[in-house]
Design an enzyme around this catalytic site. Structure first.
Site, PDB file in Angstrom:
ATOM      1  N   PRO A 104       0.838  -1.202   0.000  1.00  9.45           N
ATOM      2  CA  PRO A 104       0.000   0.000   0.000  1.00  9.45           C
ATOM      3  C   PRO A 104       0.875   1.254   0.000  1.00  9.45           C
ATOM      4  CG  PRO A 104      -0.715  -1.527   1.697  1.00  9.45           C
ATOM      5  CD  PRO A 104       0.601  -2.012   1.197  1.00  9.45           C
ATOM      6  N   GLU A 105       0.753   2.041  -1.072  1.00 12.12           N
ATOM      7  CA  GLU A 105       1.429   3.328  -1.140  1.00 12.12           C
ATOM      8  C   GLU A 105       0.362   4.393  -0.915  1.00 12.12           C
ATOM      9  OE1 GLU A 105       3.844   3.597  -4.713  1.00 12.12           O
ATOM     10  OE2 GLU A 105       3.966   1.431  -4.859  1.00 12.12           O
TER      11      GLU A 105
ATOM     12  N   HIS B   9      -3.508 -14.966   9.859  1.00 19.36           N
ATOM     13  CA  HIS B   9      -2.772 -13.728   9.608  1.00 19.36           C
ATOM     14  C   HIS B   9      -3.474 -12.514  10.199  1.00 19.36           C
ATOM     15  CE1 HIS B   9      -0.168 -16.080   7.154  1.00 19.36           C
ATOM     16  NE2 HIS B   9      -1.138 -16.391   6.307  1.00 19.36           N
TER      17      HIS B   9
ATOM     18  N   ARG C  57       3.066 -10.978   6.025  1.00 18.52           N
ATOM     19  CA  ARG C  57       4.507 -10.999   6.268  1.00 18.52           C
ATOM     20  C   ARG C  57       4.923 -10.394   7.601  1.00 18.52           C
ATOM     21  NH1 ARG C  57       7.570  -9.571   0.727  1.00 18.52           N
ATOM     22  NH2 ARG C  57       9.369 -10.135   1.972  1.00 18.52           N
TER      23      ARG C  57
END
Length: 273
Positions: free
Chosen positions: A2-3, A92, A112
């Site tokens: 996500p930018e 997750h 991650r």
DNA sequence: GCCACTGTTAGCAT
DNA sequence: CATGCTAACAGTGG
């Protein structure tokens, strides 16, 4: 991944859904995602209302009543999802907030585990080390301030775009797209760019980021908005992920190189050095 | 199974 | 002021 455009999309989406909700319960499944060293304000969210959602660079700020703010960074694979509390959650999902009188909850997921959540006093948000030293927001940075900000800088143009202390929010995908849009080579030496080139760069930043926000961000793999929906900008990418394909402008084959460790895509004809 | 790769960023040596 | 390398982690694809 996500930018800025993805984070902006999430913030706008969740803003509508979360404002005014009162936290009823907090479930922490994986404590290390909370960056506070000691039990903090984040452990005292029950009874507080969500009073604001903001973005700073690639970070999401959730303001709670009583002057507490959660700073959230999604890094590569993080997601913030407002979903039915009854929906199954996987391994997750590291943290979840349940709300009074709502059958939905807010979940923080991160495959991650690079992302983090940090609780701070709302008044101290800008002092947090994660936000300190962050450069200005590109979409509210006027041309002259932008030029001043780049004065005296050196190095490769793409590396500069990725530096969060110069400009906040641009990541690998949009850096490549911005460079294509401005017709500049990723390896161009910043200090040798003409004023004309810098103006084109500034204008491409505005154009690409705004357009990407309109299209609700880019979903390559993990990105989803606050409701779990994919973005649409991946269909409009000109160079990113298009190695070996034809440039939409001139037909030349898009090339991929490595710049400061990052995969970099460009058109060798439209972006001369 | 192994290895190389991935959108982020901090920390380190140079 | 800058660079490159590594690491954090998990999954995917060859």
């Amino acid at each position: 991944m996500p930018e800025l455009p993805e984070v902006e999309t999430i913030v706008r989406c969740l803003g509508c859904l979360l404002l005014g909700l009162e936290v009823e319960a907090v479930r922490v499944a994986f404590r290390p995602v909370i960056r506070n060293r000691k039990p903090s304000a984040l452990d005292r969210l029950v009874g507080r209302q969500i009073v604001g959602l903001r973005r700073r660079g690639k970070m999401i700020l959730v303001d709670f009543s009583g002057g507490i703010t959660a700073i959230i960074h999604l890094k590569m694979t993080g997601q913030l999802l407002f979903c039915p509390a009854a929906a199954p959650s996987d391994k997750h999902t590291h943290l979840a907030l349940a709300f009074r009188g709502s059958d939905h909850e807010l979940r923080y997921r991160d495959v991650r585990k690079f992302g983090f959540i940090l609780g701070v006093r709302t008044g101290d948000v800008d002092l947090a080390p994660e936000l300190r030293g962050l450069g200005p927001e590109p979409l509210t940075l006027d041309l002259l301030s932008f030029l001043r900000r780049l004065e005296g800088r050196r190095g490769r143009l793409k590396s500069l775009l990725l530096r969060q202390n110069v400009i906040a929010g641009v990541g690998n995908i949009y850096a490549d797209e911005i460079l294509f849009q401005s017709g500049l080579h990723p390896l161009a030496e910043v200090s040798r760019l003409s004023r004309r080139c810098l103006e084109r760069l500034w204008s491409a930043i505005q154009q690409v980021l705004n357009e990407a926000i309109l299209f609700k961000g880019t979903t390559i793999r993990d990105y989803r908005d606050g409701e779990g929906l994919e973005g649409l900008f991946q269909n409009r990418l000109e160079v990113y992920g298009r190695e070996g394909e034809a440039c939409t402008r001139c037909g030349t084959v898009i090339r991929r190189i490595r710049v400061s460790g990052r995969s970099t895509h460009f058109c060798p004809r439209c972006q001369r050095r």
